[in-house]
Enzyme design. Structure first.
Site, short mmCIF file in Angstrom:
data_model
loop_
_atom_site.label_atom_id
_atom_site.label_comp_id
_atom_site.label_asym_id
_atom_site.label_seq_id
_atom_site.Cartn_x
_atom_site.Cartn_y
_atom_site.Cartn_z
N GLU A 139 22.38 49.73 -1.00
CA GLU A 139 22.08 48.72 0.02
C GLU A 139 23.09 47.57 0.04
O GLU A 139 23.55 47.16 1.10
CB GLU A 139 20.65 48.19 -0.13
CG GLU A 139 19.56 49.25 0.10
CD GLU A 139 19.63 49.93 1.46
OE1 GLU A 139 20.36 49.46 2.36
OE2 GLU A 139 18.94 50.97 1.63
N HIS A 178 24.81 50.33 10.02
CA HIS A 178 24.26 50.37 8.66
C HIS A 178 23.74 51.76 8.30
O HIS A 178 24.11 52.34 7.28
CB HIS A 178 23.15 49.32 8.54
CG HIS A 178 22.52 49.22 7.19
ND1 HIS A 178 22.89 48.29 6.26
CD2 HIS A 178 21.55 49.96 6.61
CE1 HIS A 178 22.18 48.45 5.16
NE2 HIS A 178 21.34 49.46 5.35
N GLU A 179 22.89 52.30 9.15
CA GLU A 179 22.29 53.61 8.83
C GLU A 179 23.35 54.70 8.84
O GLU A 179 23.33 55.61 8.01
CB GLU A 179 21.15 53.95 9.81
CG GLU A 179 20.05 52.89 9.92
CD GLU A 179 19.53 52.38 8.60
OE1 GLU A 179 19.49 53.13 7.61
OE2 GLU A 179 19.15 51.17 8.55
N GLY A 184 13.56 48.08 9.45
CA GLY A 184 14.51 48.17 10.55
C GLY A 184 14.81 49.59 10.97
O GLY A 184 14.68 49.96 12.13
N ALA A 185 15.21 50.40 10.00
CA ALA A 185 15.56 51.78 10.30
C ALA A 185 15.72 52.53 8.99
O ALA A 185 15.71 51.93 7.92
CB ALA A 185 16.88 51.85 11.08
N MET A 186 15.87 53.85 9.09
CA MET A 186 15.94 54.66 7.88
C MET A 186 16.98 55.76 8.03
O MET A 186 17.02 56.47 9.03
CB MET A 186 14.55 55.25 7.61
CG MET A 186 14.47 56.10 6.36
SD MET A 186 14.87 55.13 4.87
CE MET A 186 15.66 56.39 3.90
N GLU A 187 17.81 55.89 6.99
CA GLU A 187 19.01 56.72 7.03
C GLU A 187 18.80 58.18 6.70
O GLU A 187 19.74 58.85 6.24
CB GLU A 187 20.04 56.13 6.05
CG GLU A 187 19.68 56.28 4.56
CD GLU A 187 19.02 55.06 3.93
OE1 GLU A 187 18.41 54.26 4.68
OE2 GLU A 187 19.10 54.90 2.70
N GLU A 217 11.32 56.82 2.08
CA GLU A 217 11.81 55.83 1.14
C GLU A 217 10.76 54.72 0.99
O GLU A 217 10.22 54.29 2.01
CB GLU A 217 13.12 55.18 1.62
CG GLU A 217 13.74 54.30 0.56
CD GLU A 217 15.10 53.69 0.95
OE1 GLU A 217 15.51 53.86 2.11
OE2 GLU A 217 15.70 53.07 0.08
N HIS A 265 25.33 54.67 5.62
CA HIS A 265 24.58 55.23 4.48
C HIS A 265 24.90 56.72 4.27
O HIS A 265 24.68 57.24 3.17
CB HIS A 265 23.08 55.11 4.72
CG HIS A 265 22.45 53.87 4.15
ND1 HIS A 265 22.72 53.39 2.89
CD2 HIS A 265 21.51 53.03 4.67
CE1 HIS A 265 21.99 52.29 2.67
NE2 HIS A 265 21.26 52.06 3.73
N1 TRP Z 1 16.88 52.35 3.56
C1 TRP Z 1 16.47 51.58 4.69
C2 TRP Z 1 17.67 50.76 5.09
O1 TRP Z 1 18.03 49.82 4.46
C3 TRP Z 1 15.33 50.67 4.40
C4 TRP Z 1 13.98 51.18 4.73
C5 TRP Z 1 13.58 51.66 5.89
C6 TRP Z 1 12.84 51.15 3.91
N2 TRP Z 1 12.24 51.95 5.84
C7 TRP Z 1 11.79 51.66 4.65
C8 TRP Z 1 12.60 50.76 2.63
C9 TRP Z 1 10.50 51.75 4.14
C10 TRP Z 1 11.32 50.86 2.10
C11 TRP Z 1 10.29 51.36 2.86
O2 TRP Z 1 18.36 51.09 5.97
ZN ZN Z 2 20.12 50.36 4.00
#
Ligand code: TRP
Ligand code: ZN
Length: 870
Positions: free
Chosen positions: A320, A297-298, A261-264, A122, A301
């Site tokens: 978001e 949060h993740e 922070g993190a990615m879903e 993302e 998602h």
């Molecule tokens: N979708 C992620 C969140 O809000 C956000 C995110 C994580 C992101 N890594 C990223 C967005 C790198 C842009 C680029 O939980």
């Molecule tokens: Zn998010």
């Protein structure tokens, strides 16, 4: 690549082709990874256009169309596209390409960091892995075979369920299949060596889900809280939203190198390790709460983002804003609703209002984007959550959940728009949100003037309102918004007056409301009701109101809503600072305010709320009350206000501090709401006592030395360093000695020093950049030392420009390395026009220096151009 052009929301076009299935074979190698990507593609509609795939920073090796290898003359490659003329309407295309994970410091696409292969796709990172239709409205079923470089990588992960594993030429491989069609931004793979914490969760549908948490070796003793939080999140989403997990496995990997922070990613979340790893010795109470919220949060998602995703990136707030609202509700249901709400309001007032008043101001659904990474903002996320919350306020929990249910029924499996969400809320509740939609269209913080009067004859409250929305870049004219205003009323003695209505809806520029109520029951004949407006911060607006001090003090002590009590105190503090700055005098405290604080400190109010109430607004929040931000006097007066309060109240404060300290000494550390609140108050009191005078230095010393947990130890360090106490250096050195090498813990140490207000701060920050635990390659280090420093109003804005130069230089170094992080650092320069002429010149000079870089990243280019534009 750097000169990207703007994209506009209005230009959206459905994709010309779709991809139904993707078969990836990933042959991992540190410097030369090969991807073989086989896609089943279909033409959409009647046209004979060429297929244009996205691809960046990758080397094309080969293209095969329906088993026929193509000649280089059959396609065109640029540094961002691969174009192929295809006659068929349905075909199979294989693209083979290579890339170098080791040199990828931007942490987008596939990268290798400290021996772990990891992806971040993302928003537009998948195109750095292979050629693809890298847009969220192309949903495909993925099968991914990952071949590790060697047996040194025992954990080989990708989305979905593992369907095959084995060994090929001495290299282990695993094949994963994800049955849910998804956009490319949710793709993930991870390959490395980890410790593994395992658990299970049985859904209410009876599905047994394997939960797996992968952490760096040796960190299992810091991983428990994340697992507990995950199970709580899964249960909560079933109970409150009726949403149930949909795969047999849920994996979370914690990595040290991560921009956000993190990615879903579907079934395979990747987390910044700071939002996973904590135990009482290494993490503060706030770290534990942050972990719970980000894990939630993740997880949330999975439905709001993954099952129902975004049609295009202008719709980012669809997932978001809604998911932040959901994680806020999760934290509020599990912990203190009032504390959560106040913390969220602080984020809006200090960060979002500033963004909304600056050159990058955008609606929660932007209309124009150059670099998508620049739009993961407090506006899209946090103001987006406020907009969802206002719908919740207008519809109530039952109505809101009816809307959610319809939204999911209609759009499961699809890529949709913010409009689709609002429509579902409308249709399920038979409401008209035509006006409310302006929250998606208009940028800028609305300002609401409120005047109240009391009609004794009619026994009616009169509330006059006037709303204005300021002009923002590209939006000169604004129209009135639909603003929910919660109200409540009190007698001067604090008794609540029952009103006929507690929720007013502002929809026009000027409106008067006449509210009936049981006034006679509470008011003496010469008394008037005191009205509290925007209870629970019912809309993200600025309120302009002249309320007499006595009324504010009544609300501070007696308003039913804890957010309004807190807010009344903040307004009392803020108005003193604002008045002092405007009249060029020094802030004073009077007996009424001191007494109010004293009563609060000794009261049996929730200690966390006392702590939050005593925490003064920061300079950014106060700055929003000014056209030109006189930063020196604002900082000076805030410091004076704190000192005055400490001098008047140190007796009461030290008594309460000692009582809490002794009580907590009696028992082991517990992560309970009660103890978190006690520590919070204890530590706010300590910060006051430290500025009350040298008599209290022994408190921070003792608390630091005897602390059994990081919350108390760090609070002692911060009180000492931020209070410029005589033991500051001793504590700083002791902390370094104890924790050097433990990078997540050392981040707290860097941050504490970055926020110190001394003449030596800038020199110290430069020295710390040479500390063995610091590195410009790691985003967490940059955030803790340098991004933290940009929040140090006194020193970032130091009159000689040394703070600006320091950050400007770092941004130049990060331009090539990690533009996403560079772009986050430049945010503090955006509002340069709000400062005095000398500072304007100094800040602008840095912006122009950065702008002149060769290969200026599009992330920085967009922000600099917007901020320099008239
Ligand atoms: N979708 C992620 C969140 O809000 C956000 C995110 C994580 C992101 N890594 C990223 C967005 C790198 C842009 C680029 O939980
Ligand atoms: Zn998010």
């Amino acid at each position: 690549m750097s000169q990207k052009t703007a994209k506009y929301r209005k230009d959206y076009q459905a994709p010309k082709f779709t991809i139904d299935t993707v078969n990836l074979v990933v042959e991992l190698d540190k410097t030369n990874t090969r991807i073989t990507n086989t896609m089943k593609i279909k033409r959409q509609g009647e046209h004979s256009d060429a297929l244009v795939l996205d691809g960046e920073h990758i080397e094309l090796e080969k293209v095969v169309l329906n088993d026929q290898a193509l000649n280089t003359s059959d396609y065109t490659v640029t540094d961002s596209t691969l174009t192929i003329e295809v006659e068929q309407n349905e075909f199979t295309l294989t693209v083979v390409n290579t890339l170098n994970p080791s040199t990828n410091k931007a942490l987008e696409g596939l990268y290798l960091a400290e021996g772990t292969f990891c992806t971040q796709c993302e928003a537009e990172g998948f195109r750095r892995i292979t050629y693809y239709l890298d847009r969220p409205d192309v949903l495909a079923t993925f099968t991914t075979k990952v071949i590790a470089p060697s047996a040194d990588y025992p954990h080989i992960l990708a989305n979905g369920n593992s369907v095959e594993h084995g060994e090929e030429e001495g290299k282990p491989f695993v094949t994963w299949h994800d049955p849910y069609p998804k956009p490319s931004y949710l793709f993930a793979l991870v390959c490395g060596d980890f410790d593994l914490l395992e658990d299970t969760f049985v859904t209410r549908e009876g599905r047994e889900v394997a939960l797996q948490l992968f952490v760096d070796k040796g960190n299992l003793d810091r991983s428990e809280h994340a697992m507990v939080s995950l199970k709580n999140a899964m249960r909560w989403d079933e109970e409150r939203f009726g949403l149930v997990y949909d795969l047999d496995i849920y994996m979370i990997v914690a990595v040290d190198f991560f921009n956000m922070g993190a990615m879903e990613n579907k079934g395979l979340n990747v987390f910044n390790s700071k939002y996973v790893l904590a135990n009482p010795k290494t993490g503060t109470d706030q770290d534990f709460l942050n972990i719970e919220s980000v894990i939630g949060h993740e997880y949330f998602h999975n439905w709001t983002g993954n099952r129902i995703t975004c049609r295009d990136w202008f719709q980012l707030s669809l997932k978001e804003g809604l998911t932040v609202f959901r994680d806020q509700e999760f934290s509020s249901d599990l912990g203190s609703r009032a504390v959560n709400r106040i913390q969220n309001v602080k984020v809006i007032r200090s960060h979002q209002f500033t963004e909304d008043a600056g050159p990058m101001a955008h609606p929660i659904r932007p209309d124009k984007v150059v670099e998508m990474n620049n739009f993961y903002t407090v506006t899209v996320y946090n103001k987006g959550a406020e907009v969802i919350r206002m719908m919740h306020t207008l519809l109530g929990e039952t109505g809101f959940q009816r809307g959610m249910k319809l939204y999911v029924e209609r759009h499961d499996g699809a890529a949709v728009t913010c409009e689709d969400f609002v429509k579902a809320m409308e249709d399920a509740n038979d409401r008209d949100f035509t006006l409310f939609r302006r929250w998606y269209e208009q940028a800028g913080t609305p300002s609401v003037e409120v005047e109240t009067a009391f009609d004794t004859d009619k026994q009616q409250l009169i509330i006059n309102t006037r709303q204005t929305v300021p002009a923002t870049p590209g939006q000169a004219e604004k129209r009135p918004m639909h603003i929910p205003m919660r109200i409540s009323a009190y007698a001067p003695n604090g008794n609540r007056i029952v009103l006929a209505e507690n929720l007013l809806e502002l929809t026009e520029e000027r409106q008067s409301f006449y509210v009936n109520g049981e006034f006679a029951a509470q008011l003496a004949s010469n008394e008037e009701p005191i009205v509290s407006v925007f209870d629970d911060f019912s809309a993200p607006v600025k309120v302009q109101r002249d309320l007499p001090e006595a009324a504010m003090l009544t609300l501070m002590a007696h308003a039913d809503d804890p957010v309004s009590r807190w807010d009344a105190a903040q307004q009392l503090f803020t108005s003193r600072v604002v008045d002092a700055v405007k009249s060029q005098s020094t802030v004073e405290v009077d007996k009424a305010l001191v007494d109010a604080c004293e009563r609060l400190i000794t009261s049996d109010t929730d200690p966390a709320l006392i702590a939050l109430t005593l925490t003064l607004p920061n300079a950014a929040t106060v700055g929003e009350y000014f056209e030109t931000i006189e930063i020196d006097t604002i900082v000076h007066n805030l410091r004076q206000l704190k000192r005055h309060l400490a001098e008047h109240l140190h007796g009461t404060m030290s008594a309460r501090y000692a009582a809490i300290y002794d009580e907590l000494q009696q028992r082991d550390y517990r992560l309970s709401g009660e103890d978190i609140a006690l520590r919070q108050l204890q530590n706010v009191l300590l910060s006051y006592l430290t500025v009350a005078g040298e008599n209290y230095v022994n408190l921070s010393q003792t608390q630091f030395d005897n602390a059994t947990n990081m919350t108390d130890r760090l609070a002692a360090l911060q009180a000492s360093v931020w209070g410029n106490a005589s033991n500051a250096i001793t504590l700083v050195e002791a902390f370094d000695q104890q924790w050097r090498g433990d990078k997540l813990v050392m981040d707290k140490w860097f941050q504490t020093q970055a926020l110190a207000d001394t003449d030596g701060t800038i020199a110290n920050v430069k020295t710390l950049m040479k500390h063995p635990d610091f590195s410009l390659d790691n985003p967490n280090r940059i955030y803790s030392l340098l991004a933290a420093f940009t929040q140090n109003s006194a020193r970032f804005h130091q009159f000689d420009g040394a703070g600006y130069a320091l950050i400007g230089d770092v941004i130049c170094q990060l331009n090539d390395k990690n533009p996403q992080v560079a772009s986050r650092l430049i945010s503090s320069f955006m509002s340069w026009r709000r400062y005095d002429a000398e500072r304007q010149a100094l800040m602008k000079q840095q912006l122009e220096k950065i702008q002149a870089l060769p290969n200026l990243a599009s992330d920085l280019q967009e922000k600099i151009e917007n901020s320099l534009a008239a």
